[in-house]
Design an enzyme around this catalytic site. Structure first.
Site, PDB file in Angstrom:
ATOM      1  CG  ASP A  44      -2.012   1.000   1.169  1.00 33.87           C
ATOM      2  OD1 ASP A  44      -2.277   1.518   0.066  1.00 33.87           O
ATOM      3  OD2 ASP A  44      -2.615   1.295   2.213  1.00 33.87           O
TER       4      ASP A  44
ATOM      5  CG  ASN B   2      -7.421  -2.158  -6.351  1.00 29.64           C
ATOM      6  OD1 ASN B   2      -6.490  -2.943  -6.195  1.00 29.64           O
ATOM      7  ND2 ASN B   2      -7.698  -1.225  -5.439  1.00 29.64           N
TER       8      ASN B   2
HETATM    9  C1  FPP Z   1      -1.721   0.250  -3.400  1.00 37.17           C
HETATM   10  O1  FPP Z   1      -1.286   1.562  -3.527  1.00 37.17           O
HETATM   11  C2  FPP Z   1      -1.242  -0.577  -4.454  1.00 37.17           C
HETATM   12  C3  FPP Z   1      -2.000  -1.133  -5.454  1.00 37.17           C
HETATM   13  C4  FPP Z   1      -3.448  -0.958  -5.572  1.00 37.17           C
HETATM   14  C5  FPP Z   1      -1.450  -1.940  -6.498  1.00 37.17           C
HETATM   15  C6  FPP Z   1      -0.179  -2.643  -6.193  1.00 37.17           C
HETATM   16  C7  FPP Z   1       0.547  -2.707  -7.460  1.00 37.17           C
HETATM   17  C8  FPP Z   1       1.880  -2.658  -7.626  1.00 37.17           C
HETATM   18  C9  FPP Z   1       2.869  -2.631  -6.528  1.00 37.17           C
HETATM   19  C10 FPP Z   1       2.428  -2.617  -8.994  1.00 37.17           C
HETATM   20  C11 FPP Z   1       2.065  -3.790  -9.831  1.00 37.17           C
HETATM   21  C12 FPP Z   1       2.362  -5.074  -9.174  1.00 37.17           C
HETATM   22  C13 FPP Z   1       2.841  -6.167  -9.803  1.00 37.17           C
HETATM   23  C14 FPP Z   1       3.014  -7.418  -9.050  1.00 37.17           C
HETATM   24  C15 FPP Z   1       3.200  -6.143 -11.206  1.00 37.17           C
HETATM   25  P1  FPP Z   1      -2.387   2.701  -3.624  1.00 37.17           P
HETATM   26  O2  FPP Z   1      -2.501   3.087  -5.051  1.00 37.17           O
HETATM   27  O3  FPP Z   1      -3.647   2.247  -2.972  1.00 37.17           O
HETATM   28  O4  FPP Z   1      -1.695   3.822  -2.773  1.00 37.17           O
HETATM   29  P2  FPP Z   1      -2.413   4.965  -1.928  1.00 37.17           P
HETATM   30  O5  FPP Z   1      -3.224   4.285  -0.869  1.00 37.17           O
HETATM   31  O6  FPP Z   1      -1.262   5.740  -1.381  1.00 37.17           O
HETATM   32  O7  FPP Z   1      -3.253   5.763  -2.882  1.00 37.17           O
END
Ligand code: FPP
Length: 249
Positions: free
Chosen positions: A28, A76
């Site tokens: 996250d 998501n």
């Molecule tokens: C949360 O950060 C993360 C995600 C929803 C996606 C996770 C994806 C990756 C690390 C990249 C792709 C992964 C692979 C395995 C190819 P957020 O966007 O919710 O962050 P925030 O809460 O700060 O907005």
């Protein structure tokens, strides 16, 4: 991957005979990481992939048997269309680029979630990556994609009911039920890591984390390094796991 002096100090504190067998990670903070730098959110996801590489490699080198990463939740899909599209293309890029590296490290890829609902091109790349790493006997790296803990429980209950209709002559207990989950055959996570300081499960592996030790760090996912991973494992090894009993006294 190079291990610097500070990392080596952490590494030396890990008891390799008592590693968590299964580590699950809620990655996250990509968005916040980007915002802090006045960059678009997708730059945070891209930087998040660097952290994925570090953690995958470090876990495989240590000898962790299962690593499960929460990459895309059923919730998501509520994000803006452009972010979803970019996340999907990042995922495809990762799958394509990473196969040789996974093979070099003897890592077998797995996937959990309502996979059939993913866009067709993603599905195709996933199938290729799964097939090309199928024979690897080292760590099992599982990506949770279009995953939701409640959906998983519903899917399991549906499959079980279907089976019951055919032949209701079996006991329904915890072991039987686990067999209907996406994680069939996996040990439950011993350690659940969550980055960016939130104290929530966010619908991740609801059944499986029943006895997991939870480790939360304020570090945002793109900043997460192998040093953070080592810290989590060291803290895990200091905890006494009692599974509701009284421990060994
Ligand atoms: C949360 O950060 C993360 C995600 C929803 C996606 C996770 C994806 C990756 C690390 C990249 C792709 C992964 C692979 C395995 C190819 P957020 O966007 O919710 O962050 P925030 O809460 O700060 O907005």
């Amino acid at each position: 991957m190079k291990t610097d002096l500070a990392e080596a100090r952490y590494l030396a504190q890990i008891d390799l005979d008592r590693l968590p067998r299964h580590i699950a990670v809620i990655m996250d903070g990509n968005g916040r990481w980007a915002k802090k730098r006045l960059l678009p959110r997708i730059a945070g996801h891209r930087a998040g992939i660097r952290a994925v590489r570090q953690v995958v490699e470090a876990c495989a080198r240590l000898g962790v048997a299962y690593l499960t990463l929460y990459a895309f939740s059923v919730e998501n899909w509520k994000r803006p269309h452009t972010e979803i599209k970019l996340l999907m293309s990042l995922l495809r890029e990762y799958l394509k680029k990473e196969i040789p590296e996974l093979n070099k490290q003897n890592i077998r890829l797995g996937v959990i979630g309502r996979i059939h609902e993913l866009p067709k091109p993603v599905l195709r790349d996933l199938e290729v990556a799964l097939e090309k790493t199928r024979r690897n006997s080292g760590m099992r790296l599982t990506l949770a994609l279009n995953y939701g803990g409640r959906s998983e429980l519903i899917d399991a209950a549906r499959k079980l009911a279907e089976q019951w209709k055919h032949n209701g002559n079996f006991a329904i207990d915890e072991d039987t039920f686990s067999e209907y989950l996406y994680t069939r055959g996996y040990p439950d996570p011993d350690l659940l890591i969550r980055t960016s300081g939130e104290l929530r499960l966010s619908n991740f592996l609801l059944w499986q984390v029943a006895y997991a030790e939870i480790w939360v760090t304020d570090t945002l996912w793109p900043d997460f390094t192998q040093k953070n991973l080592f810290q989590a494992i060291i803290d895990f090894q200091k905890r006494e796991r009692r599974y509701g009993g009284l421990g060994l006294g």
